[in-house]
Design a protein around this motif. Structure first.
Motif, short mmCIF file in Angstrom:
data_model
loop_
_atom_site.label_atom_id
_atom_site.label_comp_id
_atom_site.label_asym_id
_atom_site.label_seq_id
_atom_site.Cartn_x
_atom_site.Cartn_y
_atom_site.Cartn_z
N ILE A 83 13.63 68.63 18.45
CA ILE A 83 13.72 69.64 17.40
C ILE A 83 12.38 69.82 16.69
O ILE A 83 11.90 70.94 16.48
CB ILE A 83 14.81 69.27 16.36
N ALA A 84 11.75 68.68 16.33
CA ALA A 84 10.47 68.77 15.62
C ALA A 84 9.43 69.46 16.49
O ALA A 84 8.61 70.23 16.00
CB ALA A 84 9.99 67.38 15.21
N THR A 85 9.47 69.20 17.80
CA THR A 85 8.48 69.81 18.69
C THR A 85 8.69 71.31 18.81
O THR A 85 7.74 72.08 18.74
CB THR A 85 8.54 69.15 20.08
N ILE A 86 9.95 71.72 18.97
CA ILE A 86 10.23 73.16 19.06
C ILE A 86 9.76 73.84 17.77
O ILE A 86 9.07 74.86 17.80
CB ILE A 86 11.74 73.41 19.29
N GLY A 87 10.09 73.23 16.64
CA GLY A 87 9.65 73.79 15.35
C GLY A 87 8.14 73.88 15.26
O GLY A 87 7.59 74.90 14.82
N THR A 88 7.45 72.81 15.69
CA THR A 88 5.99 72.80 15.63
C THR A 88 5.40 73.92 16.48
O THR A 88 4.53 74.66 16.03
CB THR A 88 5.46 71.45 16.18
N VAL A 89 5.89 74.04 17.71
CA VAL A 89 5.30 74.99 18.64
C VAL A 89 5.52 76.42 18.14
O VAL A 89 4.58 77.22 18.10
CB VAL A 89 5.87 74.81 20.06
N ILE A 90 6.74 76.73 17.72
CA ILE A 90 7.02 78.10 17.27
C ILE A 90 6.21 78.43 16.02
O ILE A 90 5.50 79.43 15.96
CB ILE A 90 8.53 78.29 17.01
N SER A 91 6.29 77.53 15.01
CA SER A 91 5.61 77.86 13.75
C SER A 91 4.10 77.91 13.95
O SER A 91 3.44 78.83 13.44
CB SER A 91 5.98 76.83 12.67
N SER A 92 3.54 76.97 14.73
CA SER A 92 2.09 76.96 14.92
C SER A 92 1.63 78.22 15.65
O SER A 92 0.58 78.78 15.33
CB SER A 92 1.64 75.73 15.71
#
Lengths: 281, 297
Positions: A83-92
């Protein structure tokens, strides 16, 4: 001359092989020990090959602590990291696209702030962030381990993607704009497909970091049911725990398996991420 | 409806919407926590009851806190020893792998592996067992004919070195950064040098090394910061023992805050560390002009 070269080459390969073996010896020892009978691990510590090959350590280790199996710990770790990785990739990627393609007031200032977050290490924020999350009532939940990363606060990733988008020709955007595409359309239909390599690089680094993120887990997760793998492994080293070293090695080996698999299949992206933007491994 | 559409097509409005996650993240997870922690640094605060403003008391306590000085000196010693060793090793190995043969590629992977998994708890746990009195290191030494059983982790002289070794072992990512810049040095420089009769050593010291200084500088800054802020190894392998000879600053800060519930003091320690990191970085940047080549290629 020919002979001298051959000798040089042989020496080169011997040196490189010996150092290489020393480099991975600790890992080999861990993996091999995990297949040894637990009471023989330290009596035969100097040899790598198990006398009798056994899977008992994995079976015993998997049982975990106090009726919570390692299945739960792995599930928790996977949940947090994914979840944290998906969030990181999308937001970044959103932020990187905005910084690269849109002109707006304060853009330069924000870009400076992105670079600054690269210099402010997460560790010094440990106490300040804890006190803040305590106020927000996030202690004891997964929120501190996931939510901040969904807001692009790791400048490294924004910077990596920003450089990638900068290399995409602007003509593509112009053409899309003439065809009536909004900036969000350009982001979704043109930029995103073209920046896949940088998304993969950011994704695997983020996954590895979140998977290994021991300190946040230690600070925020009190309930053993919610422990990620890294925190569960620490239980093996706690004084007073029954020291089943075989089980400890077996679960340690399993815990690095996801990262090992990434290493084997995505080495190209790892190498690129490090050599082009200095992401630390 | 048309109004929304018009907004979405406006460049500056779209831009702000795109960077909104970062603006929110920056404020909520960096600026606000750092801001309130400045205030806490001047308070007595045990997390459970409200903070009480006490002025400079925390900083005065620090001056008399033996563990503060001890952990600071341990951390600086660890950084000053491990970072240069790591970089020298990374550079030597990068030079060995400069040729891009297939075998070199595989070896590069092997050398790089420790730095990708080195920060994990699994490796820290492993390290602890390797250097235990009945661990593999002692057994190999026995097999090689060394009679003594050395208590690597129980001895104030050796314990810190096991942590330094663990750090140096993870030279892989620095090595890759070096390799990246090595491959950018134009071959023609070396050809010209060879025509002028420069040997391998001369080529290294007159071409390779000067052109690598920007990369060395970058690695140095990153690694020094990481070194000053190290904690996982200490936390799991030694817990600062024996006799605090391996107590890292970050672990001292952790203990004060979360073990003794002196969060105000912990916040003060965090801010002092931010200053120390700033000073180290500033000093490195100040020396940059003296030794870093910035002429480009």
């Amino acid at each position: 001359m020919q002979k001298k070269r051959r000798i040089q080459k042989t020496i080169y390969y011997i040196v490189v092989t010996v150092i290489g073996f020393l480099m991975i010896y600790p890992l080999l020892w861990m993996i091999m020990s995990s297949f040894k009978e637990t009471n023989t691990i330290f009596t035969t510590a100097s040899s790598l090959i198990p006398e009798t090959f056994t899977l008992d350590n994995y079976i015993n280790g998997w049982k975990g602590f106090a009726k919570i199996t390692f299945g739960t710990f792995f599930k928790n770790s996977a949940f947090i990291a994914v979840i944290a990785t998906i969030g990181t990739v999308i937001s970044s990627s959103l932020v990187a696209f905005g910084l690269s393609r849109c002109r707006f007031r304060g853009r330069r200032l924000l870009f400076g702030a992105v670079l600054l977050t690269m210099m402010v290490p997460a560790q010094v924020l440990m106490v300040p962030q804890y006190l803040w999350y305590q106020k927000l009532g996030w202690v004891g939940t997964y929120m501190p381990l996931i939510v901040p990363y969904c807001f692009a606060i790791q400048g490294f990733f924004v910077y990596l993607m920003y450089n990638f988008i900068e290399a995409i020709p602007k003509e593509l955007d112009e053409a899309a704009k003439i065809d009536g595409c909004s900036y969000f359309g350009i982001y979704a239909r043109i930029a995103t497909p073209l920046m896949v390599p940088s998304l993969v690089t950011a994704g695997i680094f983020s996954f590895i970091w979140r998977w290994d993120d021991f300190m946040s887990a230690l600070l925020y997760i009190n309930d053993a049911e919610k422990y990620p793998v890294c925190l569960a492994l620490k239980l093996f080293t706690d004084p007073g725990s029954t020291s089943d070293y075989g089980a400890m090695f077996a679960m340690s080996a399993l815990s690095i398996l996801p990262v090992l698999l990434i290493f084997v299949f995505f080495q190209k992206y790892l190498v690129e991420g490090i050599s082009t933007s200095g992401l630390k491994g | 409806m048309n109004k929304i559409k018009a907004l979405v097509f406006k460049e500056n409005i779209s831009g702000i919407i795109f960077v909104m996650p970062f603006i929110i993240g920056l404020i909520c997870f960096l600026v606000v926590p750092l801001g309130i922690s400045i205030y806490y640094a001047f308070c007595d605060y045990n997390i459970l009851s409200d903070p009480v403003f006490v002025g400079l008391k925390n900083f005065k306590t620090m001056l008399n806190d033996e563990l503060f000085w001890k952990s600071l000196s341990v951390t600086i010693f660890y950084t000053v020893v491990s970072v240069p060793l790591k970089l020298i090793f990374a550079l030597i190995v990068a030079l060995l792998f400069q040729k891009t043969t297939k075998i070199a590629g595989i070896f590069r992977g092997v050398y790089y592996l420790p730095s990708i998994i080195g920060g994990s708890v699994a490796v820290a746990v492993l390290w602890k067992r390797m250097f235990a009195t009945d661990g593999t290191i002692n057994q190999i030494l026995h097999a090689m004919g060394v009679e003594k059983t050395i208590s690597w982790l129980g001895n104030t002289d050796t314990a810190i070195w096991t942590l330094i070794l663990l750090t140096v072992w993870q030279f892989g990512s620095s090595m890759l950064i070096f390799l990246g810049s090595l491959n950018q040095i134009p071959r023609t420089y070396y050809e010209a040098a060879m025509v002028d009769g420069a040997g391998k050593w001369r080529q290294f010291f007159s071409i390779t090394l000067p052109l690598l200084t920007p990369t060395i500088f970058f690695n140095l800054v990153m690694q020094v910061i990481n070194g000053l802020l190290a904690y996982t190894q200490c936390f799991i392998i030694t817990q600062g023992q024996p006799m605090n000879s391996t107590l890292f600053y970050m672990v001292h800060m952790y203990n004060e805050t979360f073990v003794y519930y002196k969060a105000g003091y912990g916040a003060a320690l965090a801010w002092v560390m931010i200053l120390i990191v700033g000073v180290f970085t500033a000093v490195l940047f100040a020396t940059k002009k003296k030794w870093v080549y910035d002429g480009g290629f």
